[in-house]
Design a protein around this motif. Sequence first.
Motif, PDB file in Angstrom:
ATOM      1  N   SER A 212       0.819  -1.213   0.000  1.00 32.74           N
ATOM      2  CA  SER A 212       0.000   0.000   0.000  1.00 32.74           C
ATOM      3  C   SER A 212       0.853   1.264   0.000  1.00 32.74           C
ATOM      4  CB  SER A 212      -0.926   0.009   1.217  1.00 32.74           C
ATOM      5  OG  SER A 212      -0.189  -0.035   2.428  1.00 32.74           O
ATOM      6  N   SER A 213       2.032   1.215   0.610  1.00 34.01           N
ATOM      7  CA  SER A 213       2.868   2.417   0.675  1.00 34.01           C
ATOM      8  C   SER A 213       3.519   2.753  -0.662  1.00 34.01           C
ATOM      9  CB  SER A 213       3.942   2.250   1.746  1.00 34.01           C
ATOM     10  OG  SER A 213       4.848   1.211   1.391  1.00 34.01           O
ATOM     11  N   VAL A 214       3.696   1.764  -1.533  1.00 36.90           N
ATOM     12  CA  VAL A 214       4.350   2.015  -2.819  1.00 36.90           C
ATOM     13  C   VAL A 214       3.329   2.280  -3.923  1.00 36.90           C
ATOM     14  CG1 VAL A 214       6.362   0.656  -2.203  1.00 36.90           C
ATOM     15  CG2 VAL A 214       4.431  -0.434  -3.377  1.00 36.90           C
ATOM     16  N   LEU A 215       2.067   2.442  -3.556  1.00 38.63           N
ATOM     17  CA  LEU A 215       1.032   2.695  -4.566  1.00 38.63           C
ATOM     18  C   LEU A 215       1.232   4.089  -5.154  1.00 38.63           C
ATOM     19  CD1 LEU A 215      -1.437   1.187  -5.710  1.00 38.63           C
ATOM     20  CD2 LEU A 215      -2.835   2.436  -4.074  1.00 38.63           C
ATOM     21  N   ARG A 216       1.422   4.168  -6.451  1.00 30.82           N
ATOM     22  CA  ARG A 216       1.613   5.448  -7.141  1.00 30.82           C
ATOM     23  C   ARG A 216       0.982   5.350  -8.535  1.00 30.82           C
ATOM     24  NH1 ARG A 216       7.567   7.434  -8.377  1.00 30.82           N
ATOM     25  NH2 ARG A 216       7.271   6.048 -10.152  1.00 30.82           N
ATOM     26  N   PRO A 217      -0.171   5.963  -8.725  1.00 29.95           N
ATOM     27  CA  PRO A 217      -0.849   5.851 -10.031  1.00 29.95           C
ATOM     28  C   PRO A 217      -0.075   6.570 -11.133  1.00 29.95           C
ATOM     29  CG  PRO A 217      -2.335   6.654  -8.298  1.00 29.95           C
ATOM     30  CD  PRO A 217      -0.950   6.747  -7.767  1.00 29.95           C
ATOM     31  N   ASP A 218      -0.439   6.232 -12.348  1.00 31.59           N
ATOM     32  CA  ASP A 218       0.063   6.974 -13.503  1.00 31.59           C
ATOM     33  C   ASP A 218      -0.648   8.323 -13.592  1.00 31.59           C
ATOM     34  OD1 ASP A 218       1.840   5.021 -14.253  1.00 31.59           O
ATOM     35  OD2 ASP A 218       0.401   3.991 -15.538  1.00 31.59           O
ATOM     36  N   LEU A 252      -9.866   7.366  -7.630  1.00 34.25           N
ATOM     37  CA  LEU A 252      -8.735   8.261  -7.421  1.00 34.25           C
ATOM     38  C   LEU A 252      -9.246   9.631  -6.994  1.00 34.25           C
ATOM     39  CD1 LEU A 252      -6.487   7.474 -10.541  1.00 34.25           C
ATOM     40  CD2 LEU A 252      -6.037   6.801  -8.177  1.00 34.25           C
ATOM     41  N   ARG A 253      -8.443  10.311  -6.250  1.00 30.91           N
ATOM     42  CA  ARG A 253      -8.697  11.730  -6.010  1.00 30.91           C
ATOM     43  C   ARG A 253      -7.604  12.524  -6.721  1.00 30.91           C
ATOM     44  NH1 ARG A 253      -7.307  12.508   0.441  1.00 30.91           N
ATOM     45  NH2 ARG A 253      -5.119  11.877   0.379  1.00 30.91           N
ATOM     46  N   PHE A 254      -7.934  13.756  -7.091  1.00 30.58           N
ATOM     47  CA  PHE A 254      -7.068  14.510  -7.989  1.00 30.58           C
ATOM     48  C   PHE A 254      -6.690  15.849  -7.365  1.00 30.58           C
ATOM     49  CE2 PHE A 254      -9.845  11.805 -10.484  1.00 30.58           C
ATOM     50  CZ  PHE A 254      -8.949  11.100 -11.270  1.00 30.58           C
ATOM     51  N   GLN A 255      -5.621  16.373  -7.876  1.00 29.82           N
ATOM     52  CA  GLN A 255      -5.157  17.715  -7.529  1.00 29.82           C
ATOM     53  C   GLN A 255      -4.881  18.453  -8.834  1.00 29.82           C
ATOM     54  OE1 GLN A 255      -1.172  18.314  -5.740  1.00 29.82           O
ATOM     55  NE2 GLN A 255      -2.217  19.409  -4.098  1.00 29.82           N
ATOM     56  N   VAL A 256      -5.407  19.659  -8.919  1.00 26.67           N
ATOM     57  CA  VAL A 256      -5.291  20.469 -10.137  1.00 26.67           C
ATOM     58  C   VAL A 256      -4.490  21.724  -9.795  1.00 26.67           C
ATOM     59  CG1 VAL A 256      -6.531  21.654 -11.980  1.00 26.67           C
ATOM     60  CG2 VAL A 256      -7.523  19.618 -10.923  1.00 26.67           C
ATOM     61  N   ALA A 294      -2.822  12.509  -9.636  1.00 24.67           N
ATOM     62  CA  ALA A 294      -3.785  11.617  -8.987  1.00 24.67           C
ATOM     63  C   ALA A 294      -3.147  10.887  -7.821  1.00 24.67           C
ATOM     64  CB  ALA A 294      -4.343  10.609 -10.001  1.00 24.67           C
ATOM     65  N   LYS A 295      -4.038  10.412  -6.917  1.00 24.53           N
ATOM     66  CA  LYS A 295      -3.632   9.624  -5.753  1.00 24.53           C
ATOM     67  C   LYS A 295      -4.776   8.699  -5.370  1.00 24.53           C
ATOM     68  CE  LYS A 295      -1.434  10.260  -1.217  1.00 24.53           C
ATOM     69  NZ  LYS A 295      -1.062  11.254  -0.171  1.00 24.53           N
ATOM     70  N   ASP A 296      -4.447   7.623  -4.660  1.00 24.31           N
ATOM     71  CA  ASP A 296      -5.478   6.699  -4.195  1.00 24.31           C
ATOM     72  C   ASP A 296      -6.516   7.445  -3.358  1.00 24.31           C
ATOM     73  OD1 ASP A 296      -6.478   3.881  -3.534  1.00 24.31           O
ATOM     74  OD2 ASP A 296      -6.052   4.716  -1.550  1.00 24.31           O
ATOM     75  N   GLU A 297      -7.780   7.051  -3.495  1.00 24.97           N
ATOM     76  CA  GLU A 297      -8.868   7.774  -2.832  1.00 24.97           C
ATOM     77  C   GLU A 297      -8.752   7.775  -1.314  1.00 24.97           C
ATOM     78  OE1 GLU A 297     -12.729   5.990  -3.074  1.00 24.97           O
ATOM     79  OE2 GLU A 297     -11.908   4.004  -3.516  1.00 24.97           O
TER      80      GLU A 297
END
Length: 456
Positions: A212-218, A252-256, A294-297
């Motif tokens: 879970s700690s290494v989760l990094r979406p494209d 995913l949750r996002f940052q703009v 993006a990041k995990d929700e």
Amino acid sequence: MARPPGPLLLLLLFPLRLLLHLSAAAGRPCGPAGLPRDAVLGLLGANITLTCQDEQPANATVLWQVEKQGAAGQLAEGNTLLLRQLRYEDSGHYSCSVGSHLLRSLRLLVAEPPETPQVSCYRRSHDKDVLCEWPQQKKPSPGTRAMLWVRRRFVAENATEQRCRYFSKARKFLCRLKVPPGTDDTKSLVVSTCVSNGAGGSAGKDKIITLSSVLRPDPPVNVTVQALERAPQRLQVNWSYPPSWDPRFYWLRFQVRYRPEPAPTFMEVDQVMTTWLDIRDAWRGTRHVVQVRAKDEFGHGTWSEWSQEAVGTPWTDPWELTSEMEPYSSQVPTEDDTYGVTLSPRLFEEDDANGAGGSVMESSTHPVASPYAFLVTGGSLLLGIALFVGIVVRYRQMWWTSGQETSKAEGEGQHMLVPLSLPPPTLSDTPLLSHPAPSAPGGLHTTQADYSSSGQ
């Protein structure tokens, strides 16, 4: 007959065996790769001397030859061969001979010690394998081998070994770790690395990770920026999930972040759960740069890289653009000392579509005016007329009131004498006896007696 060890002894031996196993796994050797018996190692950029025999043959000429990359060539003569500032291209098979008699054949390997790996691991989604990588400052020497081992922490088991590949365009080593289905994402794993070649070996520092700690979406894809009709300070930003992430199971949750092009810093919007954002504080008429990550929700892992930049400009009223454009003066005196009309700059642009000169265009004597100019002019005129009428009415009332007060004051200061009847005649002027005059019909008859009585 020997007595079996008691339970207390077994309890003491088990932790000892576990520590020995873990220390052996952690201290996995990472030395230089073995060289063949006939191989000679030369360091990159250094000098090396190759010797044919311990004693130079008498009355004989030693000739050196080299075979590398499928081509053979003849080198200098002598019992020794000096090679300066070795390069990777100098690796190959070298041989010395006297005439047709071969004296010695050896293989020269040019290499340099490998760099110490600084490994980092990531996982593109919950159902993908773990990827571990580390960059390289220089291209590794030929024959360099990179290995990676993974084991569960505090568990006495053999580590899983994985071979890593080097990608020259990205200039990094990459290893893929298979994750068995049903693996607990919260369990700690120990990752060990080793890079070795003929010049030496280098082991990286062990890294402790969890799935879970290494989760990094494209990064998000298909980022677009659109203007909204009749909204000069708004921009509509849209994007899509990366192909490696399945939104049917996890979100995913996002940052703009966005900025107008003159500004050096970005403004950021966090906690965006949709795939669109309405920017309401954009600069009028200015192009904006927008990026999304993006990041995990649930906040596991780290943020993705920023997406590619997308640009957009808010909606602008075309009439405002027309009013801001200044006409291009092309007036020239004519034969009758008058000036022609003012033409638009578009009439003087060259038509290079077919490589020919521009065509002659007729100018319009009806300039296009902005309706806002008419509205401003008409409004100003109506306001002026209203002010003028108001002033006239106001002063007219003041003049009327002043006139009334003046007339009243003059009437109060005068006393007019109005006679009530004619004055009576004096006795000297009026005869005592007078001839009676004919009386008018219905008139008043006055006699002497009446007069005398009235005089008394």
